[in-house]
Design an enzyme around this catalytic site. Structure first.
Site, PDB file in Angstrom:
ATOM      1  NE  ARG A 156      10.169 -17.215   8.445  1.00 26.93           N
ATOM      2  CZ  ARG A 156       9.729 -16.253   9.252  1.00 26.93           C
ATOM      3  NH1 ARG A 156       9.523 -15.034   8.797  1.00 26.93           N
ATOM      4  NH2 ARG A 156       9.499 -16.505  10.528  1.00 26.93           N
TER       5      ARG A 156
ATOM      6  CD  GLU B  98      15.925 -13.651   6.400  1.00 25.76           C
ATOM      7  OE1 GLU B  98      16.012 -13.671   7.641  1.00 25.76           O
ATOM      8  OE2 GLU B  98      14.885 -13.389   5.798  1.00 25.76           O
TER       9      GLU B  98
ATOM     10  CG  HIS C 198      13.588 -11.308   8.986  1.00 36.07           C
ATOM     11  ND1 HIS C 198      13.655 -12.671   8.774  1.00 36.07           N
ATOM     12  CD2 HIS C 198      12.405 -11.109   9.624  1.00 36.07           C
ATOM     13  CE1 HIS C 198      12.576 -13.259   9.254  1.00 36.07           C
ATOM     14  NE2 HIS C 198      11.794 -12.320   9.788  1.00 36.07           N
TER      15      HIS C 198
HETATM   16  N1  LIG Z   1       9.162 -10.085   8.042  1.00 39.30           N
HETATM   17  C1  LIG Z   1       8.932 -10.336   9.317  1.00 39.30           C
HETATM   18  O1  LIG Z   1       9.620  -9.839  10.205  1.00 39.30           O
HETATM   19  C2  LIG Z   1       7.787 -11.215   9.691  1.00 39.30           C
HETATM   20  C3  LIG Z   1       7.399 -12.239   8.875  1.00 39.30           C
HETATM   21  N2  LIG Z   1       6.319 -13.024   9.208  1.00 39.30           N
HETATM   22  C4  LIG Z   1       5.886 -14.060   8.274  1.00 39.30           C
HETATM   23  O2  LIG Z   1       4.542 -13.784   7.915  1.00 39.30           O
HETATM   24  C5  LIG Z   1       3.822 -15.009   7.850  1.00 39.30           C
HETATM   25  C6  LIG Z   1       2.346 -14.744   8.027  1.00 39.30           C
HETATM   26  O3  LIG Z   1       2.026 -14.389   9.354  1.00 39.30           O
HETATM   27  P1  LIG Z   1       0.487 -14.215   9.806  1.00 39.30           P
HETATM   28  O4  LIG Z   1      -0.213 -13.293   8.897  1.00 39.30           O
HETATM   29  O5  LIG Z   1       0.488 -13.949  11.252  1.00 39.30           O
HETATM   30  O6  LIG Z   1      -0.035 -15.699   9.514  1.00 39.30           O
HETATM   31  P2  LIG Z   1      -1.532 -16.164   9.240  1.00 39.30           P
HETATM   32  O7  LIG Z   1      -1.548 -17.634   9.497  1.00 39.30           O
HETATM   33  O8  LIG Z   1      -2.490 -15.294   9.983  1.00 39.30           O
HETATM   34  O9  LIG Z   1      -1.729 -15.861   7.685  1.00 39.30           O
HETATM   35  C7  LIG Z   1      -1.194 -16.642   6.670  1.00 39.30           C
HETATM   36  C8  LIG Z   1      -2.275 -16.899   5.649  1.00 39.30           C
HETATM   37  O10 LIG Z   1      -1.717 -17.630   4.567  1.00 39.30           O
HETATM   38  C9  LIG Z   1      -2.646 -18.607   4.153  1.00 39.30           C
HETATM   39  N3  LIG Z   1      -1.952 -19.696   3.477  1.00 39.30           N
HETATM   40  C10 LIG Z   1      -1.163 -20.642   4.020  1.00 39.30           C
HETATM   41  N4  LIG Z   1      -0.751 -21.499   3.073  1.00 39.30           N
HETATM   42  C11 LIG Z   1      -1.269 -21.067   1.918  1.00 39.30           C
HETATM   43  C12 LIG Z   1      -1.203 -21.523   0.592  1.00 39.30           C
HETATM   44  N5  LIG Z   1      -0.522 -22.626   0.277  1.00 39.30           N
HETATM   45  N6  LIG Z   1      -1.851 -20.834  -0.355  1.00 39.30           N
HETATM   46  C13 LIG Z   1      -2.565 -19.740  -0.038  1.00 39.30           C
HETATM   47  N7  LIG Z   1      -2.677 -19.256   1.205  1.00 39.30           N
HETATM   48  C14 LIG Z   1      -2.028 -19.918   2.173  1.00 39.30           C
HETATM   49  C15 LIG Z   1      -3.349 -19.044   5.425  1.00 39.30           C
HETATM   50  O11 LIG Z   1      -4.601 -19.617   5.160  1.00 39.30           O
HETATM   51  C16 LIG Z   1      -3.442 -17.734   6.187  1.00 39.30           C
HETATM   52  O12 LIG Z   1      -4.662 -17.074   5.914  1.00 39.30           O
HETATM   53  C17 LIG Z   1       4.474 -15.860   8.950  1.00 39.30           C
HETATM   54  O13 LIG Z   1       4.299 -17.229   8.711  1.00 39.30           O
HETATM   55  C18 LIG Z   1       5.932 -15.454   8.867  1.00 39.30           C
HETATM   56  O14 LIG Z   1       6.609 -16.313   7.987  1.00 39.30           O
HETATM   57  C19 LIG Z   1       5.636 -12.815  10.361  1.00 39.30           C
HETATM   58  C20 LIG Z   1       6.007 -11.811  11.213  1.00 39.30           C
HETATM   59  C21 LIG Z   1       7.115 -10.941  10.971  1.00 39.30           C
HETATM   60  O1  LIG Z   2       7.604 -13.521  13.739  1.00 40.42           O
HETATM   61  C1  LIG Z   2       8.177 -13.891  12.701  1.00 40.42           C
HETATM   62  O2  LIG Z   2       7.814 -14.891  12.053  1.00 40.42           O
HETATM   63  C2  LIG Z   2       9.331 -13.137  12.207  1.00 40.42           C
HETATM   64  O3  LIG Z   2       9.769 -13.352  11.112  1.00 40.42           O
HETATM   65  C3  LIG Z   2       9.953 -12.109  13.048  1.00 40.42           C
HETATM   66  O4  LIG Z   2       9.092 -11.423  13.830  1.00 40.42           O
END
Ligand SMILES: NC(=O)C1=CN([C@@H]2O[C@H](COP(=O)(O)OP(=O)(O)OC[C@H]3O[C@@H](n4cnc5c(N)ncnc54)[C@H](O)[C@@H]3O)[C@@H](O)[C@H]2O)C=CC1
Ligand SMILES: O=C(O)C(=O)CO
Length: 324
Positions: A237, A266, A285
């Site tokens: 993000r 955004e 995004h």
């Molecule tokens: N660009 C895009 O289109 C997309 C963006 N995202 C973003 O990606 C992020 C991650 O998604 P996932 O990998 O599925 O989540 P996840 O929960 O599997 O991985 C996030 C990791 O970050 C760690 N974490 C959280 N707070 C932390 C901190 N303060 N310091 C260090 N590590 C910390 C967690 O322990 C976890 O291992 C989502 O929250 C979303 O914001 C997700 C999907 C698509």
């Molecule tokens: O899933 C999310 O968090 C996104 O940013 C878009 O897929």
């Protein structure tokens, strides 16, 4: 049941909800709803499926007393006040896992594009500035055997690290809230403290959720600790990075380059100086934006809502405590 969908989602998800006989209304416009419009449309529904990046704050839950569940077509839920939802007894679900591969691909695409100045050179051709082969111009940096630092090694971070290791034999280091033993065993990833992540990474990729703790985590202080040759990648993000500090770090050569799929705000202002920088690649995004992944996200979001309608637990529930 009446279901309000805040932005048009892939047809497969809509068909699934329709096949169960529900009454669906969709905000089918590229303009996001204002807070008042979102509340008004949601007040007329029993269930809401969020297809966009709408904000659901305490005021929303306060003003939608008939709402029974909220299903997000995203894995990130920084746009939802989860504790307010829980206080109002509203289960909220997301779409974890199925988008990890697609989003990791975009992190990989940004890493490689920045390392070879791909977007900048494409713009130069469009502007008629390709004058011929030049042995000393357009030089990028190679990724082979370099160190990839992952901030937040969860589902997407793991997928990206796996791809980077396979393609470039990159050494994986990571900083996380807790150890990721799977990544340590499968990828030989090494857990480091935050300062080591900054100082040792050739590419530093951000994959943690946006929270009060991670907001602006990457700022002037962190950039000054990083290598001058480092590339910053952010597909998580925009709020995790202080954009003004990033601009300064790139302008002063403190950082070599940056690849961003997410910005704050955004959409990004088209006059933003980042868009004209040589070693910067920005995407709007699109991490999860493939036909396959978006279909799966729509189906998962619809299935979560159907479970709630049947009185069952939503399979991808975020606030489990709401069921206690
Ligand atoms: N660009 C895009 O289109 C997309 C963006 N995202 C973003 O990606 C992020 C991650 O998604 P996932 O990998 O599925 O989540 P996840 O929960 O599997 O991985 C996030 C990791 O970050 C760690 N974490 C959280 N707070 C932390 C901190 N303060 N310091 C260090 N590590 C910390 C967690 O322990 C976890 O291992 C989502 O929250 C979303 O914001 C997700 C999907 C698509
Ligand atoms: O899933 C999310 O968090 C996104 O940013 C878009 O897929």
């Amino acid at each position: 049941m009446k279901i309000f969908i805040t932005k048009k989602i892939p047809q497969k998800g809509i068909d699934l909800l329709k096949s169960a006989g529900h009454d669906i209304s969709i905000h089918d416009s590229s303009t996001p709803l204002s807070e008042t419009e979102l509340i008004k449309a949601s007040q007329q529904a029993d269930y809401v499926l969020n297809g966009g990046m709408q904000k659901f704050d305490a005021n929303f839950f306060q003003n939608c007393p008939n709402l029974k569940a909220l299903s997000l077509m995203s894995v990130g839920y920084d746009n939802v006040d989860i504790s307010a939802a829980t206080q109002h007894g509203i289960p909220v679900s997301n779409t974890p896992g199925i988008l990890s591969g697609a989003t990791a691909d975009v992190a990989f695409l940004l890493m490689l594009s920045v390392s070879r100045k791909a977007f900048f050179n494409h713009k130069r051709i469009l502007q008629g500035e390709w004058k011929g082969f030049d042995p000393t111009a357009n030089l990028g940096i190679e990724l082979n055997n370099k160190t990839l630092g992952i901030y937040g090694l969860g589902r997407i971070g793991f997928e990206f690290a796996r791809k980077a290791k396979a393609a470039y034999n990159m050494e994986i280091i990571y900083y996380n809230r807790s150890r990721n033993e799977e990544a340590e065993q499968i990828l030989g990833a090494r857990y480091v403290n935050f300062d080591d992540l900054l100082t040792r990474s050739d590419v530093l990729s951000i994959h943690a959720a946006l929270t009060a703790e991670t907001k602006n985590r990457f700022d002037k202080n962190t950039f000054t600790r990083m290598k001058n040759s480092a590339i910053l990648v952010n597909t998580a993000r925009g709020g995790l990075v202080n954009e003004l500090d990033l601009i300064e770090a790139l302008q002063t050569g403190q950082l070599w380059g940056a690849g961003l799929d997410v910005t704050d705000p955004e959409p990004m202002d088209p006059k933003n100086p980042l868009l004209t920088m040589e070693n910067v690649c920005i995407l709007p995004h699109i991490g999860s934006a493939t036909v396959e992944t978006r279909d799966n996200m729509a189906l998962m979001a619809a299935s979560n809502l159907l479970a709630a309608i049947k009185g069952e637990k939503m399979p991808q529930i975020i606030n489990k405590e709401v069921y206690q």
